[in-house]
Design an enzyme around this catalytic site. Structure first.
Site, mmCIF file in Angstrom:
data_model
loop_
_atom_site.group_PDB
_atom_site.id
_atom_site.type_symbol
_atom_site.label_atom_id
_atom_site.label_comp_id
_atom_site.label_asym_id
_atom_site.label_seq_id
_atom_site.Cartn_x
_atom_site.Cartn_y
_atom_site.Cartn_z
ATOM 1 N N GLY A 1 2.563 2.422 10.828
ATOM 2 C CA GLY A 1 3.709 3.094 10.839
ATOM 3 C C GLY A 1 4.344 4.135 12.114
ATOM 4 N N ASN B 1 0.772 -1.367 -0.361
ATOM 5 C CA ASN B 1 -0.002 0.210 -0.449
ATOM 6 C C ASN B 1 0.606 1.582 -0.309
ATOM 7 O OD1 ASN B 1 -1.967 2.234 0.213
ATOM 8 N ND2 ASN B 1 -1.954 1.139 2.491
ATOM 9 N N GLY C 1 2.596 -1.240 3.900
ATOM 10 C CA GLY C 1 2.996 0.583 4.215
ATOM 11 C C GLY C 1 4.437 0.332 3.644
ATOM 12 N N GLY C 2 4.933 1.132 4.460
ATOM 13 C CA GLY C 2 5.970 2.037 4.302
ATOM 14 C C GLY C 2 7.432 0.868 3.949
ATOM 15 N N HIS D 1 -9.736 1.131 4.896
ATOM 16 C CA HIS D 1 -8.654 1.371 5.637
ATOM 17 C C HIS D 1 -8.581 2.046 7.191
ATOM 18 C CE1 HIS D 1 -4.571 2.462 6.704
ATOM 19 N NE2 HIS D 1 -4.143 1.440 5.520
ATOM 20 N N SER E 1 3.449 -2.604 10.448
ATOM 21 C CA SER E 1 4.035 -1.844 10.215
ATOM 22 C C SER E 1 5.302 -3.342 10.166
ATOM 23 C CB SER E 1 5.645 -1.602 12.047
ATOM 24 O OG SER E 1 4.615 0.082 11.971
ATOM 25 N N GLU F 1 -5.551 -4.976 10.632
ATOM 26 C CA GLU F 1 -4.486 -3.783 10.696
ATOM 27 C C GLU F 1 -4.633 -3.096 12.346
ATOM 28 O OE1 GLU F 1 -3.749 -1.654 7.446
ATOM 29 O OE2 GLU F 1 -5.392 -1.038 7.433
ATOM 30 N N GLU G 1 -6.648 5.072 8.407
ATOM 31 C CA GLU G 1 -6.583 6.103 7.792
ATOM 32 C C GLU G 1 -7.976 6.741 6.995
ATOM 33 O OE1 GLU G 1 -2.007 5.031 6.843
ATOM 34 O OE2 GLU G 1 -3.046 5.424 5.069
ATOM 35 N N LYS H 1 -0.056 4.144 0.145
ATOM 36 C CA LYS H 1 -0.487 5.174 0.616
ATOM 37 C C LYS H 1 -0.234 6.507 -0.442
ATOM 38 C CE LYS H 1 0.066 3.701 4.817
ATOM 39 N NZ LYS H 1 0.208 3.602 6.371
#
Length: 252
Positions: free
Chosen positions: A173, A9, A233-234, A95, A212, A167, A97, A11
């Site tokens: 994050g 993802n 994610g990241g 999600h 994470s 999640e 967010e 983002k």
């Protein structure tokens, strides 16, 4: 046996130049022989680029959100049919967010879940609790309600064409990660909830962990019996990290 699935993802990150380099490196490092299904969910403007670069590779692609509406005067929204025009397979729905920053509640997420299915997409239903909810012992209740909303709206059979991603909001994050035992407990509860309605659907349902995930913890998480991969994610923005996570999901 359920195939492992790893989904990146991005983002709100990326550029044409950076994407090209990342996608080429990923497509070179991931083949069907890996035995792992891999996809990236990219920002809307980059769907055409993803389609062009990944069409002849082992990677699938998708979007990060969609409208619950089919078409009409909904400025700024994107319909399932538009995503299908770019050959998307997946779309993220609900999600954390979207839930926390944009006020998407369970009912709206369920509508988006149904819209994705009706539009020929495979929704990845994101569920999870906040830190306050976990500390007050409400994890099971919160996640069950999020899953139930989609079941009530689309029916249990819909989950044979969907993915669920657990999640914990407090781990997204932040660098914090649910322990493998904590994650497994929630994944098992989700599968049991689905099994109450249809055992066969539950057995085939891919349930991903997101929060994470890194090369250093991926193997332990993916080794749990009810964790079928990750929503990353990241780390999905760094080719070497994402490839290492995919490698951790590779069958022994």
């Amino acid at each position: 046996m359920r195939q492992k699935l790893v989904v990146g993802n991005w983002k709100m990150n990326g550029s044409l130049q950076a994407n090209q380099s990342l996608l080429k490196e990923l497509s070179a490092g991931i083949t069907d022989a890996c035995g792992v299904a891999v996809a990236v969910c990219v920002p809307f403007p980059y769907l055409a680029q993803a389609q062009a670069l990944l069409a002849k590779t082992s990677l699938a692609w998708g979007a990060q959100n969609l409208s619950e509406k089919d078409s009409g005067a909904f400025t700024g929204e994107v319909a399932a049919s538009m995503l299908r025009d770019f050959a998307c397979r997946y779309v993220l729905v609900g999600h954390s967010e979207r839930r926390t920053l944009y006020g998407e509640n369970n009912a709206l997420v369920a509508e988006k879940f149904a819209a994705a299915l009706a539009g020929g997409l495979q929704p990845i239903l994101c569920v999870g609790e906040t830190l306050a909810e976990r500390e007050t012992g409400k994890t099971g209740e919160v996640v069950a309600k999020q899953v139930a909303a989609a079941i009530d709206r689309a029916g249990i059979a819909a989950f044979s064409k969907a993915v669920v991603a657990y999640e914990p909001v407090w781990a997204i994050g932040t660098g914090k990660t649910a322990s493998s035992a904590q994650a497994q407990e929630v994944h098992a509860a989700i599968r049991a909830q689905v099994a109450c309605a249809d055992v066969k659907v539950a057995e085939g349902l891919q349930i991903l962990y997101g929060g994470s995930v890194k090369p250093s913890n991926a193997a332990e998480l993916f080794g749990m019996p009810d964790i079928d991969g990750g929503l990353i994610g990241g780390a999905s923005l760094v080719a070497s990290d994402f490839l290492a996570i995919c490698q951790a999901a590779t069958p022994a």
